[in-house]
Design an enzyme around this catalytic site. Structure first.
Site, short mmCIF file in Angstrom:
data_model
loop_
_atom_site.label_atom_id
_atom_site.label_comp_id
_atom_site.label_asym_id
_atom_site.label_seq_id
_atom_site.Cartn_x
_atom_site.Cartn_y
_atom_site.Cartn_z
N ASP A 29 37.44 -14.77 -47.68
CA ASP A 29 36.72 -13.50 -47.54
C ASP A 29 36.58 -13.19 -46.04
OD1 ASP A 29 34.49 -11.84 -49.55
OD2 ASP A 29 34.38 -11.57 -47.37
N ASN A 86 31.12 -9.44 -59.24
CA ASN A 86 30.25 -8.26 -59.27
C ASN A 86 30.91 -7.14 -60.07
OD1 ASN A 86 28.25 -9.44 -57.58
ND2 ASN A 86 29.51 -8.98 -55.78
N VAL A 95 35.00 -3.48 -53.88
CA VAL A 95 36.46 -3.41 -54.05
C VAL A 95 36.74 -3.43 -55.55
CG1 VAL A 95 38.66 -4.52 -53.58
CG2 VAL A 95 36.84 -4.61 -51.85
N HIS A 99 37.68 -9.70 -58.59
CA HIS A 99 37.79 -10.87 -57.73
C HIS A 99 36.64 -11.80 -58.03
CE1 HIS A 99 35.81 -7.47 -55.75
NE2 HIS A 99 34.99 -8.36 -55.21
N HIS A 101 34.35 -14.45 -56.51
CA HIS A 101 33.86 -15.04 -55.27
C HIS A 101 33.62 -16.53 -55.52
CE1 HIS A 101 32.56 -11.24 -53.12
NE2 HIS A 101 32.55 -10.79 -54.36
P1 5GP Z 1 32.48 -7.10 -53.78
O1 5GP Z 1 31.38 -6.53 -52.92
O2 5GP Z 1 33.40 -6.02 -54.32
O3 5GP Z 1 32.01 -8.04 -54.86
O4 5GP Z 1 33.33 -8.03 -52.82
C1 5GP Z 1 34.30 -7.54 -51.95
C2 5GP Z 1 34.54 -8.62 -50.93
O5 5GP Z 1 35.75 -8.33 -50.26
C3 5GP Z 1 33.45 -8.70 -49.86
O6 5GP Z 1 32.88 -10.00 -49.84
C4 5GP Z 1 34.19 -8.37 -48.56
O7 5GP Z 1 33.73 -9.14 -47.47
C5 5GP Z 1 35.62 -8.67 -48.91
N1 5GP Z 1 36.60 -7.88 -48.19
C6 5GP Z 1 36.55 -6.52 -47.97
N2 5GP Z 1 37.64 -6.12 -47.29
C7 5GP Z 1 38.38 -7.24 -47.07
C8 5GP Z 1 39.63 -7.45 -46.40
O8 5GP Z 1 40.28 -6.55 -45.89
N3 5GP Z 1 40.08 -8.73 -46.37
C9 5GP Z 1 39.40 -9.78 -46.94
N4 5GP Z 1 39.96 -11.00 -46.83
N5 5GP Z 1 38.24 -9.60 -47.59
C10 5GP Z 1 37.73 -8.35 -47.64
#
Ligand code: 5GP
Ligand code: ZN
Length: 113
Positions: A29, A86, A95, A99, A101
């Site tokens: 992440d 999430n 996103v 995914h 985590h």
């Molecule tokens: P969500 O909030 O959708 O559950 O998690 C999205 C995750 O994607 C977040 O923890 C964020 O830090 C990670 N993330 C967002 N953009 C990028 C990116 O460009 N590269 C990587 N490796 N992680 C990302």
């Protein structure tokens, strides 16, 4: 397609990839919330948990096995780790490509924030 994680899959955006298979990818992440914070994603674009179908059941199970394997490789398995997916706004999904985590390397609180 404008999906950020599909771009990582197509190598249009760099990522620190820690596991690769024909159906699953895992990478660090970019904004880690713990010493170990890895995202396990399917190569197939699935927007949210609500979009998972019967066809995806094996894939979702394999994502968990991959996360468990990485937790062992990173030596957080015995102490414990958290797997989080999430879904939608209230959970903080940002996103819209599912995914898992994998978060570990420090004690975590319950209930989550
Ligand atoms: P969500 O909030 O959708 O559950 O998690 C999205 C995750 O994607 C977040 O923890 C964020 O830090 C990670 N993330 C967002 N953009 C990028 C990116 O460009 N590269 C990587 N490796 N992680 C990302
Ligand atoms: Zn996608």
């Amino acid at each position: 397609m404008s999906c950020l994680f599909c771009k990582i899959i197509r190598q249009e955006i760099p990522a620190n990839i820690v596991y690769e298979a024909d159906d699953i990818l895992a990478f660090e992440d970019v904004n880690p919330q713990a010493p170990v914070h890895i995202l396990v994603i399917p190569r197939k674009h699935i927007a949210t948990t609500l979009d998972i179908t019967d066809d995806d059941n094996e894939l979702i199970g394999k994502m968990h096995q991959v996360a468990a394997k990485i937790a062992q490789d990173r030596s957080v398995a015995d102490k414990g780790f958290r797997l989080v997916m999430n879904c939608n706004r209230d959970a903080g999904q940002t996103v819209f490509h599912i995914h898992l985590h994998l978060i570990g390397g420090r004690p975590m609180n319950w209930p989550p924030g």
